[in-house]
Scaffold this motif. Structure first.
Motif, short mmCIF file in Angstrom:
data_model
loop_
_atom_site.label_atom_id
_atom_site.label_comp_id
_atom_site.label_asym_id
_atom_site.label_seq_id
_atom_site.Cartn_x
_atom_site.Cartn_y
_atom_site.Cartn_z
N LYS A 8 -2.24 -10.55 1.66
CA LYS A 8 -2.00 -9.83 2.89
C LYS A 8 -1.28 -10.72 3.92
CE LYS A 8 -4.11 -6.02 1.65
NZ LYS A 8 -3.35 -4.78 1.41
N PHE A 28 9.44 -0.48 -0.41
CA PHE A 28 8.83 -1.76 -0.08
C PHE A 28 8.38 -2.48 -1.35
CE2 PHE A 28 8.36 1.03 3.49
CZ PHE A 28 8.50 0.22 4.61
N SER A 46 5.72 -5.49 -1.60
CA SER A 46 4.81 -6.27 -0.77
C SER A 46 4.06 -7.29 -1.61
CB SER A 46 3.81 -5.34 -0.07
OG SER A 46 4.49 -4.38 0.72
N ALA A 98 11.68 -5.20 2.21
CA ALA A 98 11.81 -3.75 2.37
C ALA A 98 13.29 -3.41 2.49
CB ALA A 98 11.07 -3.26 3.61
N THR A 107 8.53 -9.37 5.44
CA THR A 107 7.99 -8.23 6.18
C THR A 107 6.52 -8.42 6.52
OG1 THR A 107 7.58 -7.14 4.06
CG2 THR A 107 9.62 -6.57 5.22
N LYS A 108 5.77 -9.14 5.69
CA LYS A 108 4.35 -9.43 5.93
C LYS A 108 3.52 -8.16 6.09
CE LYS A 108 5.33 -13.83 8.32
NZ LYS A 108 5.12 -14.60 9.57
N ALA A 109 3.89 -7.12 5.38
CA ALA A 109 3.17 -5.84 5.51
C ALA A 109 3.48 -4.97 4.31
CB ALA A 109 3.56 -5.12 6.79
N ASN A 110 2.59 -4.04 4.02
CA ASN A 110 2.91 -3.00 3.06
C ASN A 110 3.07 -1.67 3.81
OD1 ASN A 110 0.25 -1.89 3.45
ND2 ASN A 110 -0.55 -3.38 1.97
N ARG A 111 3.50 -0.66 3.09
CA ARG A 111 3.80 0.64 3.72
C ARG A 111 2.61 1.19 4.51
NH1 ARG A 111 7.32 5.02 2.91
NH2 ARG A 111 8.43 3.96 1.22
N GLY A 129 6.17 -10.20 -3.72
CA GLY A 129 7.09 -9.28 -3.07
C GLY A 129 8.42 -9.92 -2.75
N GLY A 166 7.14 -10.53 1.23
CA GLY A 166 7.47 -9.11 1.18
C GLY A 166 8.89 -8.80 1.62
#
Length: 252
Positions: free
Chosen positions: A63, A57, A59, A69, A36-40, A91, A67
């Motif tokens: 950054k 999620f 993560s 989800a 996903t390469k992202a957090n919420r 993650g 990740g």
């Protein structure tokens, strides 16, 4: 229950390519995304409030990296990580508990060129197998889906001879996959389709996807006792938006 797994190679990038309308049209009860390469906090309202889904999620601390989800309609009884700091900090896993099974959404590490992360990859593989054993010992079943980053057999990639020393097809990785399946787990897709040319990942180079020069490295595996509940399993190579395509399983 219909479960879809997809390495989206950046959930925010995939969103710009029609991810949300596809999710709504998918009919899935659970959508498991990897890489996903992202957090919420980095996602916009459209991505956080998709139809009647809720989301959880896991993560990476780093950054823009790794990740997973899981979007779900039915509220799970519990949500957990793998429980190993060296993997949870990247993650790598979400585990959702339902009435009669656990759903593991996993992003297996890439062993990288020259096997630079092979030891880390194999350690994750061992931890995932041990977690499956632990969860099955509760009397419930398991579905472990995601990007395993392993093509198991020659049938699972277009050019096996040329890739015998490539990450994802190393002898040690393939051996672990055999060990996993021999421990009482089933590659659900092969219950329904034993034909070649069925892949889930293609390099962005040399028109690989157009030419179907790919690898099958995304799976839904279930414990042997759950195989009779598997109604279907499928690959959707026509769905764009990532270098991977979605894969599905339907449970009775």
């Amino acid at each position: 229950m219909k479960i879809i797994s997809w390495n989206v190679n950046g959930i925010r990038a995939c969103q710009t390519k029609g991810l949300v309308p596809w999710m709504i049209a998918s009919g899935a009860d659970c959508l498991c995304f990897q890489e996903t390469k992202a957090n919420r906090e980095q996602l916009n309202d459209e991505m956080l409030a998709v139809a009647d889904y809720k989301a959880v999620f896991a993560s990476a601390e780093k950054k823009g990296y790794s990740g997973v989800a899981t979007y779900y309609r039915q509220e799970p009884l519990s949500v957990n990580l793998l429980g190993a700091a060296e993997f949870d900090q990247e993650g790598r896993t979400l585990i959702l508990e339902f009435e009669d099974f656990f759903l593991l959404n996993c992003y297996f590490p890439n062993s990288q060129d020259g096997g630079a992360r092979l030891d880390y990859k194999l350690a994750f593989c061992a931890a995932a197998l041990e977690k499956c054993r632990e969860l099955c010992a509760t009397g419930k079943h398991i579905v472990m889906c995601g990007d395993y980053n392993i093509a198991h057999q020659p049938i699972d990639l277009a050019r096996p001879k040329e890739n015998e020393t490539s990450a994802g097809y190393l002898p040690e990785e393939r051996e672990w996959m055999s060990t996993f399946l021999n421990a009482g787990y089933v590659d659900s897709f092969r219950l329904f389709d034993s034909s070649p040319g069925k892949y889930t990942w293609w390099s962005f180079r040399a028109r690989a996807r157009e030419r179907n020069v790919g690898w099958r490295i995304d799976y839904h595996c279930v414990d042997e006792a759950f195989r009779d509940r598997v109604k279907s399993a499928a690959i959707f190579p026509e769905v764009m938006g990532s270098d991977h395509c979605p894969v599905s399983i339907e449970l009775a």
